[in-house]
Design a protein around this motif. Sequence first.
Motif, PDB file in Angstrom:
ATOM      1  N   SER A 150     -39.374   7.021   1.267  1.00  0.00           N
ATOM      2  CA  SER A 150     -37.865   6.881   1.062  1.00  0.00           C
ATOM      3  C   SER A 150     -37.318   7.756   2.114  1.00  0.00           C
ATOM      4  N   MET A 151     -37.132   7.195   3.192  1.00  0.00           N
ATOM      5  CA  MET A 151     -36.271   7.793   4.369  1.00  0.00           C
ATOM      6  C   MET A 151     -34.868   7.114   4.769  1.00  0.00           C
ATOM      7  N   THR A 152     -34.920   5.979   4.582  1.00  0.00           N
ATOM      8  CA  THR A 152     -33.633   5.428   5.194  1.00  0.00           C
ATOM      9  C   THR A 152     -32.497   5.546   4.283  1.00  0.00           C
ATOM     10  N   ASP A 155     -25.651   5.401   4.910  1.00  0.00           N
ATOM     11  CA  ASP A 155     -24.820   5.935   5.528  1.00  0.00           C
ATOM     12  C   ASP A 155     -24.794   6.480   7.003  1.00  0.00           C
ATOM     13  N   VAL A 156     -26.288   6.598   7.356  1.00  0.00           N
ATOM     14  CA  VAL A 156     -26.558   7.272   8.525  1.00  0.00           C
ATOM     15  C   VAL A 156     -27.451   6.430   9.412  1.00  0.00           C
ATOM     16  N   ALA A 157     -27.793   6.695  10.769  1.00  0.00           N
ATOM     17  CA  ALA A 157     -28.596   5.981  11.280  1.00  0.00           C
ATOM     18  C   ALA A 157     -30.013   6.651  11.398  1.00  0.00           C
ATOM     19  N   ALA A 158     -30.891   6.107  10.566  1.00  0.00           N
ATOM     20  CA  ALA A 158     -32.407   6.392  10.352  1.00  0.00           C
ATOM     21  C   ALA A 158     -33.132   6.317  11.335  1.00  0.00           C
ATOM     22  N   SER A 159     -32.772   5.440  12.484  1.00  0.00           N
ATOM     23  CA  SER A 159     -33.786   5.336  13.599  1.00  0.00           C
ATOM     24  C   SER A 159     -33.721   6.722  14.300  1.00  0.00           C
ATOM     25  N   LEU A 182     -32.145   3.774   1.066  1.00  0.00           N
ATOM     26  CA  LEU A 182     -32.224   2.191   1.061  1.00  0.00           C
ATOM     27  C   LEU A 182     -33.867   2.077   1.275  1.00  0.00           C
ATOM     28  N   TYR A 183     -34.338   1.100   0.654  1.00  0.00           N
ATOM     29  CA  TYR A 183     -35.686   0.646   0.713  1.00  0.00           C
ATOM     30  C   TYR A 183     -36.539   1.656   0.028  1.00  0.00           C
ATOM     31  N   GLY A 184     -37.814   1.324   0.094  1.00  0.00           N
ATOM     32  CA  GLY A 184     -38.621   2.057  -1.019  1.00  0.00           C
ATOM     33  C   GLY A 184     -39.056   0.998  -1.948  1.00  0.00           C
ATOM     34  N   ARG A 394     -40.099 -11.122  12.038  1.00  0.00           N
ATOM     35  CA  ARG A 394     -38.799 -10.394  12.336  1.00  0.00           C
ATOM     36  C   ARG A 394     -38.469  -9.021  11.725  1.00  0.00           C
ATOM     37  N   PHE A 395     -39.000  -8.954  10.570  1.00  0.00           N
ATOM     38  CA  PHE A 395     -38.795  -7.504   9.913  1.00  0.00           C
ATOM     39  C   PHE A 395     -39.389  -6.264  10.623  1.00  0.00           C
ATOM     40  N   VAL A 396     -40.591  -6.790  11.165  1.00  0.00           N
ATOM     41  CA  VAL A 396     -41.100  -5.598  11.826  1.00  0.00           C
ATOM     42  C   VAL A 396     -40.576  -5.176  12.870  1.00  0.00           C
ATOM     43  N   ILE A 398     -37.611  -4.097  13.072  1.00  0.00           N
ATOM     44  CA  ILE A 398     -36.763  -3.237  12.247  1.00  0.00           C
ATOM     45  C   ILE A 398     -37.665  -2.000  11.626  1.00  0.00           C
ATOM     46  N   ALA A 399     -38.586  -2.640  10.836  1.00  0.00           N
ATOM     47  CA  ALA A 399     -39.299  -1.554   9.954  1.00  0.00           C
ATOM     48  C   ALA A 399     -40.041  -0.647  10.725  1.00  0.00           C
ATOM     49  N   ASP A 400     -40.197   0.590  10.036  1.00  0.00           N
ATOM     50  CA  ASP A 400     -41.150   1.675  11.041  1.00  0.00           C
ATOM     51  C   ASP A 400     -40.251   2.000  12.028  1.00  0.00           C
ATOM     52  N   GLY A 401     -39.013   1.845  12.238  1.00  0.00           N
ATOM     53  CA  GLY A 401     -38.354   2.157  13.667  1.00  0.00           C
ATOM     54  C   GLY A 401     -37.984   0.837  14.323  1.00  0.00           C
ATOM     55  N   PRO A 402     -36.501   0.583  14.761  1.00  0.00           N
ATOM     56  CA  PRO A 402     -36.250  -0.476  15.608  1.00  0.00           C
ATOM     57  C   PRO A 402     -36.718  -0.523  16.899  1.00  0.00           C
ATOM     58  N   ASP A 403     -36.982  -1.785  17.532  1.00  0.00           N
ATOM     59  CA  ASP A 403     -37.933  -1.720  18.864  1.00  0.00           C
ATOM     60  C   ASP A 403     -36.923  -1.284  19.919  1.00  0.00           C
ATOM     61  N   ALA A 404     -35.691  -1.135  19.658  1.00  0.00           N
ATOM     62  CA  ALA A 404     -34.725  -0.994  20.544  1.00  0.00           C
ATOM     63  C   ALA A 404     -34.864   0.777  20.939  1.00  0.00           C
ATOM     64  N   ALA A 405     -35.372   1.547  19.477  1.00  0.00           N
ATOM     65  CA  ALA A 405     -35.289   2.799  19.919  1.00  0.00           C
ATOM     66  C   ALA A 405     -36.694   3.074  20.726  1.00  0.00           C
ATOM     67  N   HIS A 406     -37.770   2.163  20.374  1.00  0.00           N
ATOM     68  CA  HIS A 406     -38.926   2.465  20.948  1.00  0.00           C
ATOM     69  C   HIS A 406     -38.816   2.208  22.480  1.00  0.00           C
ATOM     70  N   ARG A 407     -38.145   1.230  22.826  1.00  0.00           N
ATOM     71  CA  ARG A 407     -37.698   0.761  24.249  1.00  0.00           C
ATOM     72  C   ARG A 407     -36.966   1.832  25.154  1.00  0.00           C
ATOM     73  N   HIS A 408     -35.869   2.720  24.238  1.00  0.00           N
ATOM     74  CA  HIS A 408     -35.226   3.536  24.643  1.00  0.00           C
ATOM     75  C   HIS A 408     -36.075   4.741  25.158  1.00  0.00           C
ATOM     76  N   GLN A 409     -37.071   5.329  24.285  1.00  0.00           N
ATOM     77  CA  GLN A 409     -38.289   6.232  24.576  1.00  0.00           C
ATOM     78  C   GLN A 409     -38.840   6.020  25.613  1.00  0.00           C
TER      79      GLN A 409
HETATM   80  C1  LIG Z   1     -38.595  -4.979   5.742  1.00  0.00           C
HETATM   81  C2  LIG Z   1     -38.257  -3.522   5.771  1.00  0.00           C
HETATM   82  C3  LIG Z   1     -38.829  -2.598   5.061  1.00  0.00           C
HETATM   83  C4  LIG Z   1     -38.623  -1.215   5.273  1.00  0.00           C
HETATM   84  N1  LIG Z   1     -39.136  -0.317   4.500  1.00  0.00           N
HETATM   85  C5  LIG Z   1     -38.900   0.899   4.438  1.00  0.00           C
HETATM   86  C6  LIG Z   1     -39.324   1.811   3.468  1.00  0.00           C
HETATM   87  O1  LIG Z   1     -40.441   1.566   2.954  1.00  0.00           O
HETATM   88  N2  LIG Z   1     -38.761   2.984   3.692  1.00  0.00           N
HETATM   89  C7  LIG Z   1     -37.863   3.339   4.463  1.00  0.00           C
HETATM   90  O2  LIG Z   1     -37.520   4.779   4.356  1.00  0.00           O
HETATM   91  N3  LIG Z   1     -37.233   2.627   5.258  1.00  0.00           N
HETATM   92  C8  LIG Z   1     -37.932   1.234   5.406  1.00  0.00           C
HETATM   93  N4  LIG Z   1     -37.022   0.316   6.151  1.00  0.00           N
HETATM   94  C9  LIG Z   1     -35.875   0.571   6.868  1.00  0.00           C
HETATM   95  C10 LIG Z   1     -36.270   1.004   8.512  1.00  0.00           C
HETATM   96  O3  LIG Z   1     -37.263   1.849   8.476  1.00  0.00           O
HETATM   97  C11 LIG Z   1     -34.871   1.394   9.051  1.00  0.00           C
HETATM   98  O4  LIG Z   1     -34.010   0.215   8.794  1.00  0.00           O
HETATM   99  C12 LIG Z   1     -35.147   1.547  10.489  1.00  0.00           C
HETATM  100  O5  LIG Z   1     -35.639   2.621  10.868  1.00  0.00           O
HETATM  101  C13 LIG Z   1     -33.777   1.691  11.328  1.00  0.00           C
HETATM  102  O6  LIG Z   1     -32.762   2.686  10.732  1.00  0.00           O
HETATM  103  P1  LIG Z   1     -31.171   2.080  10.209  1.00  0.00           P
HETATM  104  O7  LIG Z   1     -31.416   0.828   9.396  1.00  0.00           O
HETATM  105  O8  LIG Z   1     -30.396   3.106   9.875  1.00  0.00           O
HETATM  106  O9  LIG Z   1     -30.591   1.494  11.490  1.00  0.00           O
HETATM  107  P2  LIG Z   1     -29.874   2.325  12.755  1.00  0.00           P
HETATM  108  O10 LIG Z   1     -30.605   3.637  12.839  1.00  0.00           O
HETATM  109  O11 LIG Z   1     -28.589   2.556  12.367  1.00  0.00           O
HETATM  110  O12 LIG Z   1     -30.057   1.401  13.973  1.00  0.00           O
HETATM  111  C14 LIG Z   1     -29.125   0.077  14.191  1.00  0.00           C
HETATM  112  C15 LIG Z   1     -29.684  -0.572  15.555  1.00  0.00           C
HETATM  113  O13 LIG Z   1     -29.218   0.276  16.411  1.00  0.00           O
HETATM  114  C16 LIG Z   1     -30.192   0.151  17.542  1.00  0.00           C
HETATM  115  N5  LIG Z   1     -30.586   1.399  18.086  1.00  0.00           N
HETATM  116  C17 LIG Z   1     -31.087   2.629  17.389  1.00  0.00           C
HETATM  117  N6  LIG Z   1     -31.641   3.319  17.916  1.00  0.00           N
HETATM  118  C18 LIG Z   1     -31.356   2.926  19.439  1.00  0.00           C
HETATM  119  C19 LIG Z   1     -31.829   3.367  20.570  1.00  0.00           C
HETATM  120  N7  LIG Z   1     -32.276   4.667  20.592  1.00  0.00           N
HETATM  121  N8  LIG Z   1     -31.469   2.764  21.800  1.00  0.00           N
HETATM  122  C20 LIG Z   1     -30.955   1.595  21.581  1.00  0.00           C
HETATM  123  N9  LIG Z   1     -30.478   0.972  20.511  1.00  0.00           N
HETATM  124  C21 LIG Z   1     -30.681   1.746  19.219  1.00  0.00           C
HETATM  125  C22 LIG Z   1     -31.241  -0.767  17.270  1.00  0.00           C
HETATM  126  O14 LIG Z   1     -31.065  -2.078  17.547  1.00  0.00           O
HETATM  127  C23 LIG Z   1     -31.102  -0.655  15.794  1.00  0.00           C
HETATM  128  O15 LIG Z   1     -31.441  -1.606  14.998  1.00  0.00           O
HETATM  129  C24 LIG Z   1     -37.584  -1.090   6.038  1.00  0.00           C
HETATM  130  C25 LIG Z   1     -36.905  -1.698   6.780  1.00  0.00           C
HETATM  131  C26 LIG Z   1     -37.060  -3.160   6.695  1.00  0.00           C
HETATM  132  C27 LIG Z   1     -36.499  -4.140   7.479  1.00  0.00           C
END
Ligand SMILES: Cc1cc2nc3c(=O)[nH]c(=O)nc-3n(C[C@H](O)[C@H](O)[C@H](O)COP(=O)(O)OP(=O)(O)OC[C@H]3O[C@@H](n4cnc5c(N)ncnc54)[C@H](O)[C@@H]3O)c2cc1C
Length: 456
Positions: A150-152, A155-159, A182-184, A394-396, A398-409
């Motif tokens: 449980s991390m996400t 109200d904040v950007a979890a990426s 959210l999630y968990g 599709r969900f992977v 975003i899950a475990d961190g969005p691909d955009a954040a990895h591309r950025h890095q």
């Molecule tokens: C099916 C599913 C299962 C999940 N399971 C879990 C779980 O078990 N536990 C848990 O804690 N979370 C879980 N998550 C949440 C997931 O880890 C987060 O949604 C993810 O880390 C992104 O965080 P956020 O939603 O707050 O998006 P934000 O951080 O708000 O980011 C939103 C968007 O901004 C863009 N963005 C972000 N960073 C950058 C960057 N550096 N450069 C360019 N663009 C960027 C991307 O497009 C990104 O999608 C799950 C998500 C999904 C979809």
Amino acid sequence: MGAIPDHPSLHRIPPGYRTKLSSKAIEIIARVHDWVENECIPADHIVKAQLEKNRWAMPPYIKELRKKAKAAGLFNLFLPNHFKESPGLTILEYSCCCELLGRVYWAPMTLNCHAPETGNIELLAKYCTEEQKKKWMQPLLEGEWSSAYSMTEPDVAASDATNIACRIRREGNEYVINGRKLYGNWMANEDVKFYILMGCSDPDNPDPWRRHSTVIVPRDTPGLKMVRHMTIMGYDCAPEGHGEYLYENVRIPVENIILGEGRAFEIAQGRLGPGRIHHCMRLLGQAERAYEHALIRATDVRKKPRGKLIGEFDSNIERLATMRMEIDALRLVVLNAAETMDLLGNVAGRYAIAQSKIMVPLGVTKIIDECMQMFGGQGLTQHTFLPEAWTYARFVRIADGPDAAHRHQVGRDQLKTAAQVRMKHLGYKKRYHQLAKEWGVPATERFEYVERLEKL
Ligand SMILES: Cc1cc2nc3c(=O)[nH]c(=O)nc-3n(C[C@H](O)[C@H](O)[C@H](O)COP(=O)(O)OP(=O)(O)OC[C@H]3O[C@@H](n4cnc5c(N)ncnc54)[C@H](O)[C@@H]3O)c2cc1C
């Protein structure tokens, strides 16, 4: 090296990687293959029918398979070598199992090899005290409990996890937690016994990487409330599901902290590397199964638009070729990441892991989409597994961190190499001017895209 056995489980593994598999791994991979082909794919609808009766309990068919898998020594295959229960597979070897298991969404659960359990068990194994392991990890290893990460937060950007705001405050011998997550996994499933929660324990620490801590919150702790169940693209993801949770003055004993205050980032980093690779290999298993659907449709004599088989249209022949090559290319990307982690560790494997995490979910989403297109209308319905496979891919992204954040890095790391590249090109320029002089050729504006030679 002896001859490599000819088993269908090995056919898609490139020869260079096949030679790196131990004979024990080859045997396990073959058994996983037969398990998925015989016990899982044909039973997909049995599991779905059982889930209709109870969405939030593990279906009896899966429970039965878990017992069988345990007895057959196929449980917890993901466990790294340092566990006494480990089957001793390398990340590369286990990745090959993941691809096979990925062919059915719930198949990993039958071997206790599903997310988030695998990541959570590895986390607990790596960072917990012996006492904590006995209490929290052992029941997961035995397959008696399940857990959630449980991390996400809404109200904040979890990426960027330095934003995580859920508050963990020490009061005497307890931590008091307040926040929204959210999630968990969804708590309506009684198997979920605890949440591994990341929160902010020291908001004023000048080092943003030392502000957060990871704690274990037992499911029935007063103040932990289920706000609502969340669907993923319309799927309820039963029997595990995803939930939104409110923590209101949730009190846990101080011994539930993992590793110590301010250590959450070390823990989060250690958790994700192999897990991302497992997801990617499972997605390739889904892509292979989707591709088989496309092949079947392409040669179905009942389906002849304009009097031709679907596979007789040039566009579809090319589609099949492109998809085949893409799946095989993506597999190389993931196997390379797995092997890099085996050889050099997760930190050195950072680029290769990111490459997989960026390329595979996106590529597989596109491949499954094309398979749906070839399949026609039925491919978008419950008559095939294609919609759920597409949703997983599709969900992977975003899950475990969005691909955009990895591309950025990756892009930022690449930019750091620019100075060295520039020096190399200045070297070309210098040598060019020397050669031009030597050979009496007037120097032109070649290499003018780098600075003047005086700067060298
Ligand atoms: C099916 C599913 C299962 C999940 N399971 C879990 C779980 O078990 N536990 C848990 O804690 N979370 C879980 N998550 C949440 C997931 O880890 C987060 O949604 C993810 O880390 C992104 O965080 P956020 O939603 O707050 O998006 P934000 O951080 O708000 O980011 C939103 C968007 O901004 C863009 N963005 C972000 N960073 C950058 C960057 N550096 N450069 C360019 N663009 C960027 C991307 O497009 C990104 O999608 C799950 C998500 C999904 C979809």
